[in-house]
Write an enzyme that holds these catalytic residues in place. Structure first.
Site, short mmCIF file in Angstrom:
data_model
loop_
_atom_site.label_atom_id
_atom_site.label_comp_id
_atom_site.label_asym_id
_atom_site.label_seq_id
_atom_site.Cartn_x
_atom_site.Cartn_y
_atom_site.Cartn_z
N SER A 8 36.54 43.91 32.83
CA SER A 8 37.18 42.68 32.33
C SER A 8 36.78 42.43 30.87
CB SER A 8 36.80 41.51 33.24
OG SER A 8 37.62 40.40 33.00
N ASP A 13 45.42 44.36 40.59
CA ASP A 13 44.95 43.53 39.48
C ASP A 13 46.16 43.09 38.66
OD1 ASP A 13 43.79 42.37 37.27
OD2 ASP A 13 42.50 44.07 36.78
N HIS A 53 41.75 41.54 40.63
CA HIS A 53 40.96 41.85 39.44
C HIS A 53 39.48 41.98 39.75
CE1 HIS A 53 39.78 41.89 35.25
NE2 HIS A 53 39.01 40.83 35.43
#
Length: 395
Positions: free
Chosen positions: A167, A333, A366
């Protein structure tokens, strides 16, 4: 002035103690070594708090830097000093784990702008002897990486064996690989992007506006009041947390199940389990995270664009790289979908970089990189083992 409840005051005090005197090691850079920021301001003095695991070998060639995501910190594999919970990547980092601390020397620092010991808006401004608040300069992912590089210099490490992160951590990995090409042997950007999309920016703006609309935010100067914009920050966390999950993950976990009741109440209480879950996520988050840090770090992510200053050509960010890359995405995601990772891979291919790419089948969204995903764990372990052989680290 209304007095804040004692439990909130205690929570503020615990968090402030970690800002001022973190439980982890911290390195201080004095006024003679300012950090020149992208906003053209100099930050000095500044501090970087960090944790290390394992042993640095004599050649200093086995160091791995782990870059954390938005709301994480340096406690990647040790209990959090405020929440008491295990490290945020304890599943991945440790003896015998994919990032093996019996083999590698692992470093994780709290990002610049954070609230766990690295200098950020809750830190004391030496010019005023009060917290910076909105007087803290706006930072970028590049600034965060420059501060990390100062830490790596302090530790006496010329080249990192690997830089790994998911991320926002993946953004830092890409920045490291571009900005310090000779200092990164291997890079693992996970569930990330080369620039923030308008949708990403939109979600962050909703969160920031929720914080700033809370009366207790006090224009960013809530430190002096002893209060915290708890409601605003909790809503920001709730909205963001939805983006970390997939529709399938939410359905499997909650469906339309009711929370501790047999029928709806025809009110705005938390009738559904998913509502109760989100409220819990929001309320626990405010006990460990600073609201202004949330504003600053989300802004840094919004400003992230690897094409900037390169004529909008992403490949130019990596031209001349000798780094070995393993790019990882997850099928469910939707915050940083696989197409974002493929864009990075195409840019690396365009400059003949050594790159592998894996899309992991997962229904967890995610946050899959933080969870028990055996294929992902095997991928990271395999890549690091292969890179270690190339590096001459042995088995």
């Amino acid at each position: 002035m209304t007095v804040a409840p004692s439990d909130i005051m205690a929570s503020v005090a615990r968090r402030q103690s970690e800002i001022d005197a973190p439980s982890s090691p911290v390195v201080h850079f004095d006024v003679g070594a300012p950090l020149h920021l992208a906003c053209q301001q100099d930050l000095a003095p500044f501090s970087v708090a960090y944790e290390t695991y394992g042993t640095l070998n004599a050649a200093k060639s086995n160091a791995i830097l782990i870059c954390h995501a938005l709301t994480a910190d340096q406690y990647v594999a040790t209990r959090h000093p405020i929440t008491g919970k295990p490290g945020w990547w304890d599943i991945m980092v440790g003896p015998g784990k994919p990032i093996d601390t019996e083999r590698f020397y692992v470093i994780c620092s709290n990002v610049l702008g954070g609230c766990m010991g690295s200098t950020g808006p809750a830190s004391i401004n030496p010019k005023t002897s009060a917290p910076y608040g909105l007087g803290f300069p706006v930072i970028t992912i590049g600034d965060i990486v420059e501060a990390q590089a100062r830490l790596i210099d302090y530790l006496g490490i010329d080249q990192l064996f690997a830089v790994i992160g998911g991320s926002m951590g993946g953004m830092q990995v890409l920045e490291w690989a571009s900005r310090f090409k000779d200092r990164v042997f291997a890079a693992v950007p996970i569930a990330t992007t080369a620039w923030h999309s308008s949708q990403n920016i939109a979600f962050h703006e909703v969160g920031r506006q929720a914080v700033m609309a809370d009366p207790d935010w006090a224009g960013g100067d809530y430190y002096a009041t002893g209060k915290v914009p708890r409601n605003g920050l909790a809503v920001a966390r709730m909205a963001a947390h939805i983006t970390y999950l997939s529709e399938e993950a939410l359905h499997q976990k909650f469906g339309r199940s009711l929370q501790d009741r047999s029928a709806v109440t025809f009110s705005f209480s938390a009738d559904f389990q998913v509502e109760s879950y989100l409220r819990h996520q929001g309320s626990t988050f405010v006990d460990r995270f600073d609201a202004n840090s949330y504003l600053y770090i989300t802004r840094a992510m919004d400003y992230f664009d690897m094409r900037e200053g390169r004529g909008s050509v992403l490949a130019d960010a990596f031209r001349g790289t000798q780094t070995r890359f393993c790019v990882v995405s997850f099928t469910s995601d939707w915050l940083y979908p696989t197409r974002e990772s493929r864009r990075i891979v195409r840019a690396l291919n365009a400059v003949a970089a050594d790159v592998s790419f894996v899309e992991i089948e997962s229904d967890k969204g995610h946050d899959a990189f933080l969870l028990d995903e055996p294929t992902f764990h095997a991928t990271v372990r395999g890549f690091l083992n292969a890179a270690a052989l190339k590096r001459g680290l042995g088995s």
